[in-house]
Write an enzyme that holds these catalytic residues in place. Structure first.
Site: not given
Ligand code: FAD
Length: 303
Positions: A18, A49, A94, A124-125, A169, A185, A196, A291
């Site tokens: 990544e 990303t 992403h 989600r971000g 999370h 999802k 993560q 890096k």
């Molecule tokens: P979600 O799956 O939407 O979950 C977010 C939170 O909401 C969780 O606490 C979950 O339990 C809760 N939730 C989910 N669905 C629901 C629902 N229907 N009702 C109520 N609660 C719910 N960030 C960036 O900005 N850019 C990147 O390129 C990036 N790359 C990443 C790559 C990886 C492999 C990982 C693991 C994370 C990455 N992130 C990135 C970080 C990520 O965007 C954040 O951790 C963000 O806070 C959560 O994203 P998610 O897609 O897991 O969210």
């Protein structure tokens, strides 16, 4: 090739990488040269990303400030295109909900299809700096599951990965609820999961078995990062809500200099990867932060 097909057709654990797009002003040659030592290991695909616009306060001549959103990094689409052109490797841009409307995301996905890209990681971000809670953009998505559902509907042929958190999370009330949300999802159409980073494999093994018990049957790929500086002992837990195990932090506390920290972090990562490979994970996703030195050492030792 789709990531899910790469996973299914691979007979042994492989590495994926990544990278983070560079800050604007840094040219594509510089970025591509910086990742060239990694490309010698023939990674199956490269994730790129995506970074939402950031808020900055710009001083006015009268001493007041005006708020402005700016994009600090080159776009993931441009970086993905540059990597494909130079290295002819599959790329996984992403796509994040944060700061985007559903229509804006759909338009980006259509552009990716035009470029011959049929892989994304749907996320989600995070909040804007200074925000307490994630606020969806009007006309955008609140959760990654909504994004997955929309992409699966509009682009049935797209391979979709999603993120997950072995140590939970940070917003989720407990790991059980977080895994329930992860299942949403997968039920919405995600093909595989990338986690993560974590520094204690026991978190991953326990998480994986909880996911299986919850009926999540898609491949789960561990995300791993070699720790490289002493500052990261404090920064990583704060930024990613993860633990640094005592076995690692106590070794780091005794390190004499930056080079020793670097070696401890790399060796720890190599041991983690070897253990994950012995456990039979389909792939290991290495967070490179663009890096290459320590990631090259990990690739040499493990793949
Ligand atoms: P979600 O799956 O939407 O979950 C977010 C939170 O909401 C969780 O606490 C979950 O339990 C809760 N939730 C989910 N669905 C629901 C629902 N229907 N009702 C109520 N609660 C719910 N960030 C960036 O900005 N850019 C990147 O390129 C990036 N790359 C990443 C790559 C990886 C492999 C990982 C693991 C994370 C990455 N992130 C990135 C970080 C990520 O965007 C954040 O951790 C963000 O806070 C959560 O994203 P998610 O897609 O897991 O969210």
């Amino acid at each position: 090739m789709k990531v899910i097909d790469i996973i299914r057709s691979s007979k042994k654990t492989f590495a994926s990488l990544e990278i983070v797009p560079p800050l604007r002003g840094i040219g594509s040659e510089e970025l591509l040269d910086s990742i060239s030592p990694l490309m010698e290991f023939d990674p199956k695909y490269i994730n790129v990303t995506c970074h939402r616009d950031e808020v900055e306060f710009i001083p006015n001549p009268d001493g007041t400030y005006r708020k402005q959103t700016i994009r600090k990094r080159v776009s993931e689409v441009a970086v993905a295109a540059a990597i494909m052109k130079r290295y002819n490797v599959d790329v996984v841009p992403h796509v994040i909900c944060a700061g985007a409307t559903a229509d804006g995301i759909q338009s980006e996905i259509e552009s990716l299809r035009y470029m011959g890209i049929d892989n994304i990681l749907a996320l989600r971000g995070d909040c804007l700096t200074g925000e307490k809670r994630f606020t969806p953009t009007p006309g955008g998505y609140s959760y990654a599951s909504e994004l997955v559902e929309a992409v699966r509907r509009s682009e049935p042929g797209m391979c979709i990965g999603v993120g997950a958190y072995p140590e939970k999370h940070f917003e989720a009330p407990n790991i059980e609820t977080d895994i329930e949300m992860l299942k949403k999802k997968v039920d919405a159409g995600a093909d595989y999961i990338i986690t993560q980073m974590f520094f204690d494999n026991r978190f991953f093994y326990e998480f994986e078995s909880r996911c299986r018990e919850a009926g999540i049957n898609v491949p789960i790929i561990p995300g791993i990062k070699p720790l490289s500086t002493a500052r990261q002992i404090a920064l990583l837990p704060e930024a990613f809500s993860i633990d640094i195990p005592i076995g690692l932090s106590s070794q780091l506390a005794e390190a004499q200099d930056a080079e020793e920290v670097y070696h401890i972090g790399t060796d720890w990562c190599i041991a983690q990867c070897r253990d994950l490979i012995a456990h039979g994970v389909p792939a290991i996703h290495l967070y490179t932060m663009t890096k290459s030195r320590n990631v090259v050492e990990v690739l040499k030792a493990c793949f």
